[in-house]
Write a protein that holds these residues in place. Sequence first.
Motif, PDB file in Angstrom:
ATOM      1  N   HIS A  82      28.481  44.456  44.910  1.00  0.00           N
ATOM      2  CA  HIS A  82      29.335  45.392  45.758  1.00  0.00           C
ATOM      3  C   HIS A  82      28.755  45.055  47.541  1.00  0.00           C
ATOM      4  CE1 HIS A  82      30.831  48.125  42.456  1.00  0.00           C
ATOM      5  NE2 HIS A  82      30.015  47.520  41.886  1.00  0.00           N
ATOM      6  N   CYS A  83      29.695  45.173  48.121  1.00  0.00           N
ATOM      7  CA  CYS A  83      29.344  45.075  49.431  1.00  0.00           C
ATOM      8  C   CYS A  83      30.355  45.518  50.597  1.00  0.00           C
ATOM      9  CB  CYS A  83      28.976  43.530  49.750  1.00  0.00           C
ATOM     10  SG  CYS A  83      28.571  43.080  51.627  1.00  0.00           S
ATOM     11  N   CYS A  84      30.099  46.031  51.553  1.00  0.00           N
ATOM     12  CA  CYS A  84      29.024  46.305  52.416  1.00  0.00           C
ATOM     13  C   CYS A  84      28.899  47.862  52.573  1.00  0.00           C
ATOM     14  CB  CYS A  84      28.953  45.500  53.638  1.00  0.00           C
ATOM     15  SG  CYS A  84      28.968  43.626  53.052  1.00  0.00           S
ATOM     16  N   THR A  85      27.963  48.426  52.377  1.00  0.00           N
ATOM     17  CA  THR A  85      27.735  49.837  52.429  1.00  0.00           C
ATOM     18  C   THR A  85      27.543  50.046  53.847  1.00  0.00           C
ATOM     19  OG1 THR A  85      25.381  49.819  51.953  1.00  0.00           O
ATOM     20  CG2 THR A  85      26.704  50.486  50.153  1.00  0.00           C
ATOM     21  N   ALA A  86      28.093  51.523  54.469  1.00  0.00           N
ATOM     22  CA  ALA A  86      27.807  51.761  55.753  1.00  0.00           C
ATOM     23  C   ALA A  86      26.303  51.737  56.220  1.00  0.00           C
ATOM     24  CB  ALA A  86      28.320  53.251  56.081  1.00  0.00           C
ATOM     25  N   ASP A  87      25.536  52.212  55.334  1.00  0.00           N
ATOM     26  CA  ASP A  87      24.040  52.413  55.695  1.00  0.00           C
ATOM     27  C   ASP A  87      23.125  51.266  54.753  1.00  0.00           C
ATOM     28  OD1 ASP A  87      24.110  54.229  57.932  1.00  0.00           O
ATOM     29  OD2 ASP A  87      24.564  55.584  56.338  1.00  0.00           O
ATOM     30  N   PRO A  88      22.350  50.758  55.170  1.00  0.00           N
ATOM     31  CA  PRO A  88      21.191  50.095  54.347  1.00  0.00           C
ATOM     32  C   PRO A  88      20.648  50.873  53.103  1.00  0.00           C
ATOM     33  CG  PRO A  88      20.462  49.618  56.552  1.00  0.00           C
ATOM     34  CD  PRO A  88      21.433  50.628  56.546  1.00  0.00           C
ATOM     35  N   LEU A  89      20.784  50.420  52.049  1.00  0.00           N
ATOM     36  CA  LEU A  89      20.002  50.735  50.771  1.00  0.00           C
ATOM     37  C   LEU A  89      20.462  52.053  50.286  1.00  0.00           C
ATOM     38  CD1 LEU A  89      16.338  49.964  51.946  1.00  0.00           C
ATOM     39  CD2 LEU A  89      17.769  48.546  50.617  1.00  0.00           C
ATOM     40  N   THR A  90      21.608  52.283  50.683  1.00  0.00           N
ATOM     41  CA  THR A  90      22.358  53.755  50.288  1.00  0.00           C
ATOM     42  C   THR A  90      23.774  53.404  49.951  1.00  0.00           C
ATOM     43  OG1 THR A  90      22.354  55.848  50.408  1.00  0.00           O
ATOM     44  CG2 THR A  90      22.534  54.726  52.429  1.00  0.00           C
ATOM     45  N   GLY A  91      24.541  54.451  49.468  1.00  0.00           N
ATOM     46  CA  GLY A  91      26.119  54.365  49.306  1.00  0.00           C
ATOM     47  C   GLY A  91      26.739  53.903  48.283  1.00  0.00           C
ATOM     48  N   VAL A  92      28.069  53.943  48.288  1.00  0.00           N
ATOM     49  CA  VAL A  92      28.786  53.180  47.275  1.00  0.00           C
ATOM     50  C   VAL A  92      29.862  52.686  47.916  1.00  0.00           C
ATOM     51  CG1 VAL A  92      30.489  53.550  45.248  1.00  0.00           C
ATOM     52  CG2 VAL A  92      28.340  54.943  45.508  1.00  0.00           C
ATOM     53  N   VAL A  93      30.149  51.539  47.553  1.00  0.00           N
ATOM     54  CA  VAL A  93      31.402  50.488  48.306  1.00  0.00           C
ATOM     55  C   VAL A  93      32.069  49.720  47.302  1.00  0.00           C
ATOM     56  CG1 VAL A  93      29.891  48.423  48.833  1.00  0.00           C
ATOM     57  CG2 VAL A  93      31.675  49.335  50.314  1.00  0.00           C
ATOM     58  N   GLY A  94      33.157  49.292  47.635  1.00  0.00           N
ATOM     59  CA  GLY A  94      33.874  48.293  46.667  1.00  0.00           C
ATOM     60  C   GLY A  94      33.380  47.083  46.138  1.00  0.00           C
ATOM     61  N   VAL A  95      33.653  46.206  45.166  1.00  0.00           N
ATOM     62  CA  VAL A  95      33.297  45.132  44.726  1.00  0.00           C
ATOM     63  C   VAL A  95      33.505  43.861  45.595  1.00  0.00           C
ATOM     64  CG1 VAL A  95      33.289  43.479  42.576  1.00  0.00           C
ATOM     65  CG2 VAL A  95      33.525  45.920  42.420  1.00  0.00           C
ATOM     66  N   ALA A  96      32.650  43.027  45.952  1.00  0.00           N
ATOM     67  CA  ALA A  96      32.868  41.786  46.934  1.00  0.00           C
ATOM     68  C   ALA A  96      33.040  40.469  46.034  1.00  0.00           C
ATOM     69  CB  ALA A  96      31.506  41.726  47.480  1.00  0.00           C
ATOM     70  N   THR A  97      32.336  40.594  44.841  1.00  0.00           N
ATOM     71  CA  THR A  97      32.398  39.410  44.039  1.00  0.00           C
ATOM     72  C   THR A  97      33.205  39.374  42.875  1.00  0.00           C
ATOM     73  OG1 THR A  97      30.437  40.292  42.611  1.00  0.00           O
ATOM     74  CG2 THR A  97      29.998  38.595  44.605  1.00  0.00           C
ATOM     75  N   THR A  98      33.323  38.626  42.037  1.00  0.00           N
ATOM     76  CA  THR A  98      34.200  38.180  40.853  1.00  0.00           C
ATOM     77  C   THR A  98      34.394  39.858  40.108  1.00  0.00           C
ATOM     78  OG1 THR A  98      33.430  36.169  40.367  1.00  0.00           O
ATOM     79  CG2 THR A  98      34.838  36.933  38.791  1.00  0.00           C
ATOM     80  N   THR A  99      35.917  39.902  39.909  1.00  0.00           N
ATOM     81  CA  THR A  99      36.390  41.067  39.212  1.00  0.00           C
ATOM     82  C   THR A  99      37.372  40.719  37.851  1.00  0.00           C
ATOM     83  OG1 THR A  99      38.223  41.371  40.734  1.00  0.00           O
ATOM     84  CG2 THR A  99      36.507  42.652  40.964  1.00  0.00           C
ATOM     85  N   PRO A 100      37.157  41.316  36.813  1.00  0.00           N
ATOM     86  CA  PRO A 100      36.295  42.609  36.607  1.00  0.00           C
ATOM     87  C   PRO A 100      34.699  42.276  36.332  1.00  0.00           C
ATOM     88  CG  PRO A 100      37.244  42.042  34.443  1.00  0.00           C
ATOM     89  CD  PRO A 100      37.752  40.957  35.560  1.00  0.00           C
ATOM     90  N   SER A 101      34.315  40.881  36.125  1.00  0.00           N
ATOM     91  CA  SER A 101      32.767  40.948  36.030  1.00  0.00           C
ATOM     92  C   SER A 101      32.736  39.366  36.108  1.00  0.00           C
ATOM     93  CB  SER A 101      32.538  41.184  34.585  1.00  0.00           C
ATOM     94  OG  SER A 101      31.259  41.076  34.358  1.00  0.00           O
ATOM     95  N   PHE A 102      31.418  39.052  36.557  1.00  0.00           N
ATOM     96  CA  PHE A 102      30.947  37.482  36.572  1.00  0.00           C
ATOM     97  C   PHE A 102      31.346  37.107  35.401  1.00  0.00           C
ATOM     98  CE2 PHE A 102      27.449  39.343  39.394  1.00  0.00           C
ATOM     99  CZ  PHE A 102      27.930  38.546  40.695  1.00  0.00           C
ATOM    100  N   ALA A 103      32.163  35.723  35.511  1.00  0.00           N
ATOM    101  CA  ALA A 103      32.337  34.924  34.236  1.00  0.00           C
ATOM    102  C   ALA A 103      31.169  34.548  33.483  1.00  0.00           C
ATOM    103  CB  ALA A 103      32.690  33.559  34.884  1.00  0.00           C
ATOM    104  N   GLY A 104      31.186  34.800  32.254  1.00  0.00           N
ATOM    105  CA  GLY A 104      30.076  34.508  31.211  1.00  0.00           C
ATOM    106  C   GLY A 104      29.046  35.543  31.250  1.00  0.00           C
ATOM    107  N   PHE A 105      29.232  36.825  32.102  1.00  0.00           N
ATOM    108  CA  PHE A 105      28.011  37.745  32.013  1.00  0.00           C
ATOM    109  C   PHE A 105      28.076  38.248  30.793  1.00  0.00           C
ATOM    110  CE2 PHE A 105      26.050  41.859  32.578  1.00  0.00           C
ATOM    111  CZ  PHE A 105      25.146  41.429  33.315  1.00  0.00           C
ATOM    112  N   PRO A 106      26.864  38.378  29.947  1.00  0.00           N
ATOM    113  CA  PRO A 106      27.074  39.204  28.442  1.00  0.00           C
ATOM    114  C   PRO A 106      27.709  40.555  28.545  1.00  0.00           C
ATOM    115  CG  PRO A 106      24.832  38.972  29.323  1.00  0.00           C
ATOM    116  CD  PRO A 106      25.824  38.246  30.347  1.00  0.00           C
ATOM    117  N   LEU A 107      28.795  40.829  27.880  1.00  0.00           N
ATOM    118  CA  LEU A 107      29.240  42.057  27.519  1.00  0.00           C
ATOM    119  C   LEU A 107      29.194  42.543  26.469  1.00  0.00           C
ATOM    120  CD1 LEU A 107      32.747  41.146  29.598  1.00  0.00           C
ATOM    121  CD2 LEU A 107      30.554  42.235  30.479  1.00  0.00           C
ATOM    122  N   ALA A 108      29.628  43.849  26.237  1.00  0.00           N
ATOM    123  CA  ALA A 108      29.684  44.690  24.855  1.00  0.00           C
ATOM    124  C   ALA A 108      27.850  44.593  24.370  1.00  0.00           C
ATOM    125  CB  ALA A 108      30.238  44.292  24.144  1.00  0.00           C
TER     126      ALA A 108
END
Length: 202
Positions: free
Chosen positions: A79-105
């Motif tokens: 996710h990137c980029c929050t308003a302040d460093p090291l805190t907050g919540v923001v939208g997804v920057a990379t692959t959605t819904p997940s990185f290809a090949g990331f282990p799910l379930a």
Amino acid sequence: MKRSGIFAVIITCILVAMPLANAGIMTYSAVLNGASESPPIVSPGAGFVTVTIDDVANTMHIQASFSNLIGTTTAAHIHCCTADPLTGVVGVATTTPSFAGFPLAVTAGTYDSILDMTLSSSFSSTFITTHGGITGAQQFLYAGMSLHKSYFNIHTTFASGGEIRGFLTQVVTVPEPSPLALLGLGIMVFSFNRRQKTIWRR
């Protein structure tokens, strides 16, 4: 040219050449846990991720491991980029819904993959649109990572917003000296030894 001038030139060459040995490579890492979520999640889940950016080859190498999650994995991304460093919540920057090949379930696993950052599939389509294309998205993400405004998040069935996450922080390494730096150092030592012998003979 006086010897002092020669030494100054050699030292300058060494200082300039050493950073060039690792030019283009930036490594970030993060410890992943529930306490780093916003709001914090009480979970025994833990993990670690290393993200290596090569802005010459235009790649992002992601190496992650995680275990002891309460829920099973549903997605993982940066996710990137929050308003302040090291805190907050923001939208997804990379692959959605997940990185290809990331282990799910699963509740534990590892991931090792290299993304081509010139491809739209390496980013969220929204992130690309928001930042005027792939190049803009790439630059904005890299800037956010360098400012500690991006985080790696693992979402699960227990916590849909993310069970464990960690803000990416640059790993500072001492660059190996380049051949030019080593040559300059050798010349400096040789010249110094010759000067000392000349002084001693006098």
